[in-house]
Every structure is written in C-alpha cells, then in structure tokens.
Design a protein around this motif. Sequence first.
Motif, PDB file in Angstrom:
ATOM      1  N   ARG A 418       0.825  -1.208   0.000  1.00  0.00           N
ATOM      2  CA  ARG A 418       0.000   0.000   0.000  1.00  0.00           C
ATOM      3  C   ARG A 418       0.863   1.263   0.000  1.00  0.00           C
ATOM      4  O   ARG A 418       0.512   2.272  -0.625  1.00  0.00           O
ATOM      5  CB  ARG A 418      -0.936   0.013   1.199  1.00  0.00           C
ATOM      6  CG  ARG A 418      -2.074  -0.980   1.068  1.00  0.00           C
ATOM      7  CD  ARG A 418      -3.277  -0.600   1.909  1.00  0.00           C
ATOM      8  NE  ARG A 418      -4.350  -1.561   1.680  1.00  0.00           N
ATOM      9  CZ  ARG A 418      -5.180  -1.512   0.658  1.00  0.00           C
ATOM     10  NH1 ARG A 418      -5.026  -0.547  -0.249  1.00  0.00           N
ATOM     11  NH2 ARG A 418      -6.132  -2.413   0.516  1.00  0.00           N
ATOM     12  N   GLU A 422       0.474   4.137  -2.771  1.00  0.00           N
ATOM     13  CA  GLU A 422       0.248   5.537  -2.398  1.00  0.00           C
ATOM     14  C   GLU A 422       1.323   6.443  -2.976  1.00  0.00           C
ATOM     15  O   GLU A 422       1.047   7.575  -3.409  1.00  0.00           O
ATOM     16  CB  GLU A 422       0.195   5.676  -0.876  1.00  0.00           C
ATOM     17  CG  GLU A 422      -1.101   5.190  -0.256  1.00  0.00           C
ATOM     18  CD  GLU A 422      -2.305   5.970  -0.750  1.00  0.00           C
ATOM     19  OE1 GLU A 422      -2.222   7.224  -0.837  1.00  0.00           O
ATOM     20  OE2 GLU A 422      -3.338   5.334  -1.083  1.00  0.00           O
ATOM     21  N   LYS A 425       0.460   7.000  -6.513  1.00  0.00           N
ATOM     22  CA  LYS A 425      -0.652   7.941  -6.601  1.00  0.00           C
ATOM     23  C   LYS A 425      -0.165   9.377  -6.422  1.00  0.00           C
ATOM     24  O   LYS A 425      -0.569  10.279  -7.176  1.00  0.00           O
ATOM     25  CB  LYS A 425      -1.700   7.597  -5.546  1.00  0.00           C
ATOM     26  CG  LYS A 425      -2.973   8.428  -5.584  1.00  0.00           C
ATOM     27  CD  LYS A 425      -3.992   7.878  -4.598  1.00  0.00           C
ATOM     28  CE  LYS A 425      -5.316   8.624  -4.679  1.00  0.00           C
ATOM     29  NZ  LYS A 425      -5.206   9.995  -4.157  1.00  0.00           N
ATOM     30  N   SER A 426       0.719   9.595  -5.481  1.00  0.00           N
ATOM     31  CA  SER A 426       1.249  10.942  -5.249  1.00  0.00           C
ATOM     32  C   SER A 426       2.049  11.435  -6.449  1.00  0.00           C
ATOM     33  O   SER A 426       1.939  12.601  -6.856  1.00  0.00           O
ATOM     34  CB  SER A 426       2.126  10.950  -3.999  1.00  0.00           C
ATOM     35  OG  SER A 426       1.361  10.668  -2.842  1.00  0.00           O
ATOM     36  N   GLN A 450      -0.819   1.462 -10.330  1.00  0.00           N
ATOM     37  CA  GLN A 450      -1.325   1.802  -9.003  1.00  0.00           C
ATOM     38  C   GLN A 450      -2.443   0.846  -8.589  1.00  0.00           C
ATOM     39  O   GLN A 450      -2.445   0.313  -7.460  1.00  0.00           O
ATOM     40  CB  GLN A 450      -1.858   3.236  -9.016  1.00  0.00           C
ATOM     41  CG  GLN A 450      -2.534   3.665  -7.711  1.00  0.00           C
ATOM     42  CD  GLN A 450      -3.246   4.996  -7.860  1.00  0.00           C
ATOM     43  OE1 GLN A 450      -2.839   5.853  -8.629  1.00  0.00           O
ATOM     44  NE2 GLN A 450      -4.354   5.165  -7.136  1.00  0.00           N
ATOM     45  N   GLU A 454      -2.820  -1.818  -5.462  1.00  0.00           N
ATOM     46  CA  GLU A 454      -3.935  -1.731  -4.515  1.00  0.00           C
ATOM     47  C   GLU A 454      -4.657  -3.074  -4.423  1.00  0.00           C
ATOM     48  O   GLU A 454      -5.032  -3.526  -3.331  1.00  0.00           O
ATOM     49  CB  GLU A 454      -4.903  -0.635  -4.944  1.00  0.00           C
ATOM     50  CG  GLU A 454      -4.334   0.771  -4.776  1.00  0.00           C
ATOM     51  CD  GLU A 454      -5.216   1.845  -5.378  1.00  0.00           C
ATOM     52  OE1 GLU A 454      -4.914   3.043  -5.157  1.00  0.00           O
ATOM     53  OE2 GLU A 454      -6.204   1.497  -6.062  1.00  0.00           O
TER      54      GLU A 454
END
Length: 566
Positions: A418, A422, A425-426, A450, A454
């Motif tokens: 995760r 993340e 995603k950033s 991503q 997940e």
Amino acid sequence: MKRVVLMAGAALAAVVAGPAAVADATADKATRDLIDRPQVCGPAGDIETGAPIASMVMVDGFGTGGFPIDTANAEAQAWFDHGVRLRWAFEHSESVRAFRKARLLDPTCGMCAWGEAWAMGPNLNGGGNTDEAQNAALRVAREARRLGRDATPLQKQMIDALIQRYSGSKATRSRRFAERMDTLLNRNPDNVVLAAITADAWMLKADRWWDDEGKAADPGITRAMEVLEQALVLAPNDPGNIHLYIHLTEWSDDPHKAIPYGERLAALAPGASHLVHMPSHTFYRVGRYRDAMMSNVNAVALDLRYASLASPPGGVKAMPLHGHNIHFGMGGALMAGGSEEGLKLADWFLATYPDTPATNVWRQIVTNNAYAIYGRFGSTAQVAALREPPETHPMLRISWRYARGEAAARAGDAAAIRAEAEAIKSLRESDAFKAGPMAKERGDFTEVLQRVLEGRAAMVEGNAGAAVAAFTRAAEIQGQQEEGGDPPALWFPTRRSLAAALLMSGDAAAARDKIDELLEDWPSDPYSYFVLAEVEAVLGNASAAEAARHNAAVEWIGGAMDLKLA
C-alpha cells in the motif's frame, strides 16, 4: 494490425534504441506517427549514418538472398547479395552500407545502386519516409538507371519501378511502386525475390492491415498474403518471405499459420539477430511464451556478436532493434516465469539504456518491464539495490515503486504494498507529472500500476471487495486497447488478477467467465490456467481442474503459484 497507443508493443519497445527520432515527440505527433506509419518491429530513422564503408565486415549466418546482377566483380556480387540479406533481416543501415561497398568495388554496377536506393527507402520499421530520405534515394535510383545498361530487362524494370517509389505525387508513390512490382511478379510468377519485394510494397502501402476480426482491411493485404503464400510454396525456406509472412499473419485471424515457418527461421539465418527474434512474434501471439523468451535471449546474444565482429556505428546500443529484442524477451519471461533469463535481460536493459530522456514517454513505459522482472522474480537484495530514478523521471520512479510493490506482494506485506501504491498515486497527482507530454497515455499506464498494487494489497489482506474494485479498474483501462501479442507494454492480463479476486469474493462462476474471456487474447497464459484450476476445484469440477493444472504447467517454469499474485 495493432497501431494505437497504450498497450501497443512493437512501437513501444523499439524506441529504446539509441537516439531515436521520436525521443522528444509530443503526444500528438507520437500518436499521429504511429497511426500514419505503423511499425512492426520498431523504429528505423532515415538511413544516412556517414559510417565507413570500405572497412565493413561481412558477418556470416544471414541466410540466403540476392541474385545475379550486372557485375563481373565477384566481391561486388557478394556484397550485393549480403545487402539483400541484411535488408530482409531489417538491418537497414547495414544494408545500405553493404550496397555502397558493392558500389565501391564496382562503380559501374547499376543494380548495386538499385540496392542502395531500395534499402534507403520506406520499410516496415517506419524509416525512409521523409522528404530528405526519399529525395536522396531518388538520386541514387536515377544513378542506377544511368549505370544499368548491362542489367537484364527485368532488372531495368525493377529500377524504373523504384524510381516511381520516390518521384511524382507523394500520395500515390507507394501504390505505384506496389503496382509496378506486382506487374513484374505476374510476368515472373516463380521469382521469389520479386514476391518478397511486392508483398513488402503492398504491406507498406496499406494504412490498416486487419479489422477487429482479423480479416484483411485493405485489398493490398489480401494480395500480399496471396503473394507470400505462393512464394512459400515455391521456396519454403526463403528467409525474406518467411519474415514478412510472420509479420503479416501475426494479427490476422489465424497467426498459427506461421508456426512451421517460424520454427525453422532461426536455423535458416542463425547469425541474423532479427530473424532469430522474429518467430517470437508468432510464438507470443499463440501463447508459446517460453519460446518467445528464448528466441529473444538468443537474438540479444547475436546483437552482441554482430557488434563485436562488424563494429557498426554506435555499437549495440545504437542498433535500432536491440531494445526491441530485450523488451520482447522480458515479456516472454514475465509470462512464463522465466526468472533466470528474465533477470539477465532486465540487468542488461537497465545497464544499456541508463540515460532515457525525461521526455521520451514510450521508452519509460517500455522500461517498466525491467522493473516488473525485479518485482516478480528478484531477490530482496536485488530489489533493494535498484536505484531510485531521479525526480526528473516520474514515469521511471513509478515503475521503480511498482517493482518494490510486487516484491512486497511476494513477501505478503500488505502495508508495504500500500505504501508503494500511495507513492505512485502521489507521483501521478503531482503538477510535474501532469504537465509532461502524452498525459493520457502516461496517466492510463501508471494508473494501472497503481490499481494492481492496490489489488495486491487487498488480496493479501483478504479484502475481496477492495481487490475486485481495484482490478476491475485496472482491467477497464487495459481493455481500452487490444491485449496480447508483440508483447504489449503492460506485461500481463489484469483480468486474471480480477478473476482471482472474484474467486476470493465467492463468485467462482464469474471468475471462470473472466478467465475464459481473457484466454482468447492471451492464449495458454499459465497463470490464468492456474487460477482456472482453483476455480474449477471450488466449483467441484475435478476433471476440469486437473486439465487446467496440466495446461498451467505447459508454459510455466517459475515454481509455485499463488492466487494473491495472479
């Protein structure tokens, strides 16, 4: 034929090769070029290297090719024949050099000039299409007509046809050349040299080869198929016609037709890297992933051999198709579980192409396969040793994160997975990432990575609902483009991950439907068969489960499988 962007493999793979002209392309231009000039095995820029000619070395093992021409100089004839062999091996720059060497040895040879002009022109890798390239080729073709007084009547007609390719209205050049060559072939139906040139011309003329059902989308493609199949009846071991036949059938409704030719091509041209590679197009398309991997392992070794023997300009790094060979080999390794060979290829890829321009989105997408290899197969130490790419390369940083996430999934560490998701995603949401070229392509590709992570985390946690949601989104994005073959930029079918999540959620019937669906695009995918075996077992179909386990073992060499890693 696959010509569009997100998951198209050949056009993606090939831009890793040296200072390609597409390196700094904008999104619009890159997309437009791919649609207007589809590439089947990677890019070949205009061929004017300025490389030394007299010192060129003739490397053995390129198969048969060539024909008697208007020279009494045995060396010039030999170099002309070698130029033909190099052209059909898609060594375009080296082919031009070989024909020029033939001309040095016999400056009066008209067909030697014809060969040079032919090799300078359009090819299925996308080169030879600029005004500069075609004007230069036209000058040489006219020299061929002036010099070719001793050429045969057929060869004089070949020279005239080539002049048509480079003169007159640009809109009709490719059609006129194909029609002229077809006329010559009809008059000489047993001439397999004319057959290959004619089929190549019709393939280049067509804007689209196949429709969505694998049926010919252009009359020229129907004619090219007829020409090649007739030629292969006459000369079933002709490397040039086999090469073209593999390309032409790959995205047809029956790629299996090329299997017997692909199985013997490497033996017919054992020193020609690209011809040793070529069977992998058929092998991958029909689900022979181990064979696809090994074809390219061997092709990469032959690139190194050629560079050591012939010293082409720029060495192996500048070979336009070297990166394509590595990428294709990594794709096969990922699908077959070929960790040993895969890691060697990934090591070599990152060592050979350490300086990817930040603006070259395609090359960064291709590089993801190398990181995926480490993520799926690398040891803890190997993954930890991967250097984080610089901030100027967010795409590569995302692939680096993806590798770490896949490795964490193997370790069963949901929190670590995760964390990498993340971080991706950033990076995707940063202003720098959004401002770069090819925003949609980059956004789609990186969102799939991503979502896969997940989903992996949710599978480790036993959260079936979250896993189904993540993998559904990944599969939705991947499904926007045709999957399977060539190989695609995204290395595996995310629908198999979705099927595993559906099984975890208790919907075994939906999981089975998803596997049955994806196997049409990814035939013989061993991991999908593993998922299917688990599904059939849950459904109580013992014999079907056993059959699926057997099928999973056919192409898989990677050890134990795990639904959480599907």
